[in-house]
Structure formats: structure tokens, C-alpha cells
Design an enzyme around this catalytic site. Sequence first.
Site, PDB file in Angstrom:
ATOM      1  N   ILE A  87     -59.346  52.303  11.806  1.00 31.12           N
ATOM      2  CA  ILE A  87     -59.708  50.969  12.278  1.00 31.12           C
ATOM      3  C   ILE A  87     -61.197  50.707  12.020  1.00 31.12           C
ATOM      4  O   ILE A  87     -61.626  49.567  11.991  1.00 31.12           O
ATOM      5  CB  ILE A  87     -59.398  50.773  13.782  1.00 31.12           C
ATOM      6  CG1 ILE A  87     -60.212  51.732  14.661  1.00 31.12           C
ATOM      7  CG2 ILE A  87     -57.921  50.902  14.054  1.00 31.12           C
ATOM      8  CD1 ILE A  87     -60.257  51.319  16.130  1.00 31.12           C
ATOM      9  N   ASP A  88     -61.996  51.783  11.841  1.00 32.41           N
ATOM     10  CA  ASP A  88     -63.453  51.621  11.715  1.00 32.41           C
ATOM     11  C   ASP A  88     -63.867  51.034  10.351  1.00 32.41           C
ATOM     12  O   ASP A  88     -64.982  50.543  10.206  1.00 32.41           O
ATOM     13  CB  ASP A  88     -64.162  52.976  11.879  1.00 32.41           C
ATOM     14  CG  ASP A  88     -63.805  53.652  13.187  1.00 32.41           C
ATOM     15  OD1 ASP A  88     -63.450  52.938  14.140  1.00 32.41           O
ATOM     16  OD2 ASP A  88     -63.879  54.892  13.246  1.00 32.41           O
TER      17      ASP A  88
END
Length: 375
Positions: free
Chosen positions: A139-140
Amino acid sequence: MRKIGVLTGGGDAPGLNAVIRAVTKTAINVYGCEVIGVRDGYDGFITPGGIVPLGLSDVRGILPRGGTILGTANRGNPFARKVIRDGKEVIEDVSDEIVAAIQDQELDALIVIGGDGTLHIADELFDKGVPAIGVPKTIDNDIGGTEITFGFDTALMIATEALDRLHTTAESHHRVMVLELMGRDAGFIALHSGVAGGADVILIPEIPFKYEAVASKIRQRVERGTYFSIVCVSEGAKPQGGQPVFSRKGDAVYVPRLGGIGQVVGEYIERQGFETRVTVLGHVQRGGTPTAFDRWLATRYGAAAVRLAAEGGFGRMVSLQNAQVVDVSMREALAVPKRVDVNGDAVLTARGLGISFGDETLTPIPSPAGRKAQG
Ligand code: F6P
């Protein structure tokens, strides 16, 4: 290609199941290949019941499902694994055991779906002869060599929705709302959702901030007659000359856990006289169904990884470049982690909209009454 393995490692991200499904379907439909799933990251190779056959029926219905049907682990580094020896807990390099277990499986390829930690391990195992292929997940969105990782778009949507919801309550109560978001050392989630969700201040690791500058933005809004503000803080944000805030120290197995900067920023703002509340969105950002974009990207990545395996492209990672799925050397991709370009168009756009990154203290603009008094 007769047999391939697939595993998911590190923190989960929406879209993992879409990759597993695409890998399994492409391998079976196009190559008539046997597929095995490895449970809980690399651990599955050396734990009983850790290997499961994957057929078409096993991946039916999993496309919209969050998490990973294979399970994952972010403490499963075979090069530094916690084991019990003579009744004592010790850290050991069990990579040779993993390599032997992979060889026992007679895999023609091992598709590793993971973030930088998991893919670094895949690259090291590749050096030891494992036919590894990487699929970038997180998700980063902080992995080099690719424009985007799957999982990011879903996290962004969730973070933006949280900002929208905080807006209405902030406005009703004339409060400052601080939202702490994930992202580790990269500020993409906070920056993109902050712009999409109309934040007034965005604090990201790439732009160290000054507390006074954050307060000056809020003060400026009050002076202009807007009595609420939204402050979007990336968990890795840090003040100029200061350090990020950790909620847990790292050790040989776990990386240090970021968390707490939102509370610190919120308390500072409150001390300046602005009523403030802090929300930490946490793992909500990683859970639940993936967006259509993440399903689409994850599916393309999974199918491309199988094609790459058939071509013998080991030690490589699928990636998105100019909207095309291509492949790059895993080592080169991982050499430089991706970070927000502080001079790039996203930051410039935000600045142009009047969003503060907490790096410039704003001089108060005199109110109309003040301007009259000054003549
Ligand atoms: O890398 C994904 C991520 O969600 C980061 O944004 C966050 O710092 C970390 O993982 C949290 O890890 P854990 O699931 O171990 O708490």
C-alpha cells in the site's frame, strides 16, 4: 514449465488474491502447469502443511476478497529466523533449509508477491539458485522500478474517504482534525489522499516540518474566517532536525514500528489554542476489497509473472511503466526505494492549492478590519 509455486510475504495488501488467481489460472490455462501455494510466506516451505495445491476451483471467487488466501508473515526472513535451539530462542540463517525445500518441490519458478523486504529475500534466494520472480505489492507504493504497486489505490481510496468524513465533523465542531496514515518512509498515501481529500496541511517524511509552520497555516485559516482544518500526517513524518516517532523498537526479526506522530502533532496544535482531535487510520487502509484498479493491476502482474517464468526471466520483477506491464531486474528495482519527489508535480500542485507541508511559516494576512485600521 511443469510446476510453479506462489507465495505472499510481508504486510498484506488488497489485490494479493487477484494475483494468486491470475497466476493459477494463467499457469493452468495457458501452460498446463501444476501450481502450488506456499503458506505464510517463506515459512510454508519448512512448516508441516505449508504447501497446498492450487487448482482452478481453489481460486474461484477470490478476486474481490481482501487479504491473502495463502496467509503471510512479516517475520519470516529465512536469513534471520527466530528458532528454538536447546530450549532457547535464537536467530538463525535457515536459508539453506529453505533452498533445499524449494529444490525438493522441483519448482520451475517461484513467484514471490511482496514488498521490499520479501523481494530482497527473493533476490538473495535467486543468488542461491532459486528461480524467483517478483511481483511488487504494498500500500506504501515505495518500491523502485515500477510506477505503482497494487494495494496503493485501495489504501488511497480508504484514506480519502476518511478525510471526507473528518471534514464534515471538523466543520461542524470548528475543530482541527489530524489523520495519521501509513506509508513508512514514503509519503505517497498522505500526499495523494491529502490532495484528493482537500487537506489543509500534509506532513510527509520527505519534507521535514516545523511545528510553528503547521500552526501558522491553521491560524491563517482562522484569520480568514475558516474555523476548522484538516491535517494529514504520514506515519514517517518528522520535524526538521528531529526523528520519526516509533511505537515499537525494532529487533533482529521485526523492523521498528512507526506510529504516534499524529498524536504528537495534534497535542502541539491543541497547545496553540485550537481544539483538536486525532484519528489513526491504521490497518483499515490494508483491509477489505481491492478497488477495480488494484484488481486490474494485480491480475496483469500475476499473468505477466507467469509469462516471465515461462521465458526463464528469473531474478526479475514485473512492473508498470508507461501504463505497460514490463519486467525489470529485481536487484536494480530494489536498489533505490521510491520516495515522493519533493519538486515533482504532485507537491507543486498541492502547494499551488495552498496546502502547507509545514515547511514555511506563513505571515498572518491582516483581516479586512485590520487592513482598514492600517489605512
Ligand atoms: O508496509 C505496509 C505497512 O502497512 C506500512 O505502511 C506500515 O508501517 C506497516 O506495514 C505496518 O506493519 P504491521 O502490519 O506489521 O503493523
